[in-house]
Design a protein around this motif. Structure first.
Motif, PDB file in Angstrom:
ATOM      1  N   ILE A  81      27.293   4.137  69.024  1.00 29.06           N
ATOM      2  CA  ILE A  81      28.972   4.401  69.136  1.00 29.06           C
ATOM      3  C   ILE A  81      29.666   3.130  68.553  1.00 29.06           C
ATOM      4  O   ILE A  81      29.016   2.049  68.629  1.00 29.06           O
ATOM      5  CB  ILE A  81      29.524   4.427  70.489  1.00 29.06           C
ATOM      6  CG1 ILE A  81      31.041   4.961  70.467  1.00 29.06           C
ATOM      7  CG2 ILE A  81      29.096   3.291  71.594  1.00 29.06           C
ATOM      8  CD1 ILE A  81      31.434   5.496  71.858  1.00 29.06           C
ATOM      9  N   ALA A  82      30.676   3.397  67.794  1.00 26.84           N
ATOM     10  CA  ALA A  82      31.445   2.238  66.978  1.00 26.84           C
ATOM     11  C   ALA A  82      32.789   2.543  67.356  1.00 26.84           C
ATOM     12  O   ALA A  82      33.311   3.695  67.586  1.00 26.84           O
ATOM     13  CB  ALA A  82      30.903   2.251  65.636  1.00 26.84           C
ATOM     14  N   ALA A  83      33.719   1.749  66.990  1.00 28.06           N
ATOM     15  CA  ALA A  83      35.322   1.950  67.057  1.00 28.06           C
ATOM     16  C   ALA A  83      35.891   1.090  65.950  1.00 28.06           C
ATOM     17  O   ALA A  83      35.504  -0.043  65.465  1.00 28.06           O
ATOM     18  CB  ALA A  83      35.698   1.512  68.432  1.00 28.06           C
ATOM     19  N   THR A  84      37.056   1.695  65.625  1.00 32.22           N
ATOM     20  CA  THR A  84      38.004   1.006  64.700  1.00 32.22           C
ATOM     21  C   THR A  84      39.440   0.863  65.413  1.00 32.22           C
ATOM     22  O   THR A  84      40.159   1.911  65.864  1.00 32.22           O
ATOM     23  CB  THR A  84      38.078   1.730  63.390  1.00 32.22           C
ATOM     24  OG1 THR A  84      36.648   1.907  62.832  1.00 32.22           O
ATOM     25  CG2 THR A  84      38.871   0.966  62.410  1.00 32.22           C
ATOM     26  N   LEU A  85      40.011  -0.077  65.541  1.00 33.12           N
ATOM     27  CA  LEU A  85      41.314  -0.294  65.881  1.00 33.12           C
ATOM     28  C   LEU A  85      42.313  -0.449  64.481  1.00 33.12           C
ATOM     29  O   LEU A  85      41.885  -1.238  63.618  1.00 33.12           O
ATOM     30  CB  LEU A  85      41.423  -1.679  66.761  1.00 33.12           C
ATOM     31  CG  LEU A  85      40.976  -1.478  68.179  1.00 33.12           C
ATOM     32  CD1 LEU A  85      40.714  -2.867  68.687  1.00 33.12           C
ATOM     33  CD2 LEU A  85      41.632  -0.494  69.054  1.00 33.12           C
ATOM     34  N   THR A  86      43.451   0.217  64.662  1.00 30.37           N
ATOM     35  CA  THR A  86      44.405   0.085  63.268  1.00 30.37           C
ATOM     36  C   THR A  86      45.541  -0.115  63.883  1.00 30.37           C
ATOM     37  O   THR A  86      46.329   0.332  64.893  1.00 30.37           O
ATOM     38  CB  THR A  86      44.497   1.371  62.783  1.00 30.37           C
ATOM     39  OG1 THR A  86      43.000   1.843  62.337  1.00 30.37           O
ATOM     40  CG2 THR A  86      45.237   1.517  61.409  1.00 30.37           C
ATOM     41  N   GLY A  87      46.504  -1.155  63.510  1.00 30.88           N
ATOM     42  CA  GLY A  87      47.798  -1.650  63.479  1.00 30.88           C
ATOM     43  C   GLY A  87      48.557  -0.727  62.745  1.00 30.88           C
ATOM     44  O   GLY A  87      48.386   0.052  61.824  1.00 30.88           O
ATOM     45  N   ALA A  88      50.049  -0.788  63.000  1.00 28.95           N
ATOM     46  CA  ALA A  88      51.036  -0.084  62.392  1.00 28.95           C
ATOM     47  C   ALA A  88      50.914  -0.546  60.973  1.00 28.95           C
ATOM     48  O   ALA A  88      51.390   0.160  60.232  1.00 28.95           O
ATOM     49  CB  ALA A  88      52.392  -0.314  63.082  1.00 28.95           C
ATOM     50  N   ASP A  89      50.686  -1.669  60.534  1.00 31.83           N
ATOM     51  CA  ASP A  89      50.809  -2.212  59.166  1.00 31.83           C
ATOM     52  C   ASP A  89      49.432  -1.687  58.450  1.00 31.83           C
ATOM     53  O   ASP A  89      49.236  -2.251  57.349  1.00 31.83           O
ATOM     54  CB  ASP A  89      51.028  -3.680  59.307  1.00 31.83           C
ATOM     55  CG  ASP A  89      49.971  -4.410  60.135  1.00 31.83           C
ATOM     56  OD1 ASP A  89      49.098  -3.707  60.720  1.00 31.83           O
ATOM     57  OD2 ASP A  89      49.776  -5.904  60.097  1.00 31.83           O
ATOM     58  N   SER A  96      31.736  -2.953  66.909  1.00 29.45           N
ATOM     59  CA  SER A  96      30.144  -2.330  67.041  1.00 29.45           C
ATOM     60  C   SER A  96      29.651  -2.600  68.482  1.00 29.45           C
ATOM     61  O   SER A  96      29.966  -3.622  69.072  1.00 29.45           O
ATOM     62  CB  SER A  96      29.500  -2.951  65.786  1.00 29.45           C
ATOM     63  OG  SER A  96      29.314  -4.166  66.033  1.00 29.45           O
ATOM     64  N   HIS A  97      28.674  -1.756  68.803  1.00 29.33           N
ATOM     65  CA  HIS A  97      28.109  -1.836  70.143  1.00 29.33           C
ATOM     66  C   HIS A  97      27.318  -2.976  69.953  1.00 29.33           C
ATOM     67  O   HIS A  97      26.100  -3.088  69.302  1.00 29.33           O
ATOM     68  CB  HIS A  97      27.325  -0.486  70.279  1.00 29.33           C
ATOM     69  CG  HIS A  97      26.385  -0.502  71.474  1.00 29.33           C
ATOM     70  ND1 HIS A  97      25.539   0.417  71.496  1.00 29.33           N
ATOM     71  CD2 HIS A  97      26.606  -1.259  72.625  1.00 29.33           C
ATOM     72  CE1 HIS A  97      24.954   0.201  72.833  1.00 29.33           C
ATOM     73  NE2 HIS A  97      25.496  -0.841  73.612  1.00 29.33           N
ATOM     74  N   SER A  98      27.571  -3.969  70.931  1.00 27.54           N
ATOM     75  CA  SER A  98      26.558  -5.400  70.983  1.00 27.54           C
ATOM     76  C   SER A  98      25.872  -5.648  72.190  1.00 27.54           C
ATOM     77  O   SER A  98      25.062  -6.258  72.031  1.00 27.54           O
ATOM     78  CB  SER A  98      27.529  -6.511  70.528  1.00 27.54           C
ATOM     79  OG  SER A  98      28.559  -6.618  71.581  1.00 27.54           O
ATOM     80  N   ASP A  99      26.161  -4.814  73.083  1.00 27.06           N
ATOM     81  CA  ASP A  99      25.762  -5.358  74.408  1.00 27.06           C
ATOM     82  C   ASP A  99      25.827  -4.006  75.366  1.00 27.06           C
ATOM     83  O   ASP A  99      26.691  -3.237  75.284  1.00 27.06           O
ATOM     84  CB  ASP A  99      26.188  -6.544  75.049  1.00 27.06           C
ATOM     85  CG  ASP A  99      25.287  -7.453  75.885  1.00 27.06           C
ATOM     86  OD1 ASP A  99      24.377  -6.903  76.096  1.00 27.06           O
ATOM     87  OD2 ASP A  99      25.645  -8.358  76.368  1.00 27.06           O
TER      88      ASP A  99
END
Length: 156
Positions: A81-89, A96-99
């Motif tokens: 699993i991985a994730a991406t956060l995105t801001g309004a700009d 990334s899965h680290s632990d």
């Protein structure tokens, strides 16, 4: 010694004075990409900010009662699993899965910054990319040096 208390507060959804704790409803993470609209922005104030995915329902993961930690790490290997956060700009923060995190019977995946982010950025959108299905997931945002522990509030 303070981290167990902070995680305990985050897991139970207890709201300390102010806006430090935000309640959240568990949801299912499906295989593939999934966008989670956040009700409150997440802010990466310092290096080391991380997102913890606590799995509340482990029934489909094939985890036994005797070797819970080993079975969980086998069922949910690094990179699943991985994730991406995105801001309004348009500012993005890759996680990334680290632990792994194990707290009061809950099993968790820790996702940390894969690349440096601009400090103080506000992220409104969360996209998960998962190779496995996880049921009853509760998200907790931890900003390493700040006092804030935030339950991620998905827009349901």
């Amino acid at each position: 010694m303070m981290w167990p208390l902070i995680l305990y507060i985050g897991m139970l959804g207890f709201s300390p004075p102010g806006n430090d704790g935000l309640s959240a409803a568990p949801f299912d993470v499906e295989t593939g990409q999934q966008v989670v609209e956040l009700r409150e922005p997440l802010i990466a104030r310092t290096e080391g900010a991380r997102l913890v995915l606590f799995v509340r329902d482990r029934s489909d993961l094939g985890i036994g009662e005797n070797n819970v930690i080993r079975d969980f790490e086998t069922a949910v290997p690094p990179g699943s699993i991985a994730a991406t956060l995105t801001g309004a700009d348009g500012e993005q923060l890759a996680l990334s899965h680290s632990d792994y995190s194990f707290f009061r019977g809950y099993l968790g995946l820790v996702l940390t910054e894969a690349s440096a982010a601009k400090r103080g950025s506000r992220y409104q959108h969360l996209e998960l990319d998962s190779k496995i299905t996880l049921k009853g997931v509760r998200l907790v945002w931890l900003d390493r040096q700040g006092r804030r522990v935030e339950d991620v509030r998905p827009s349901l």
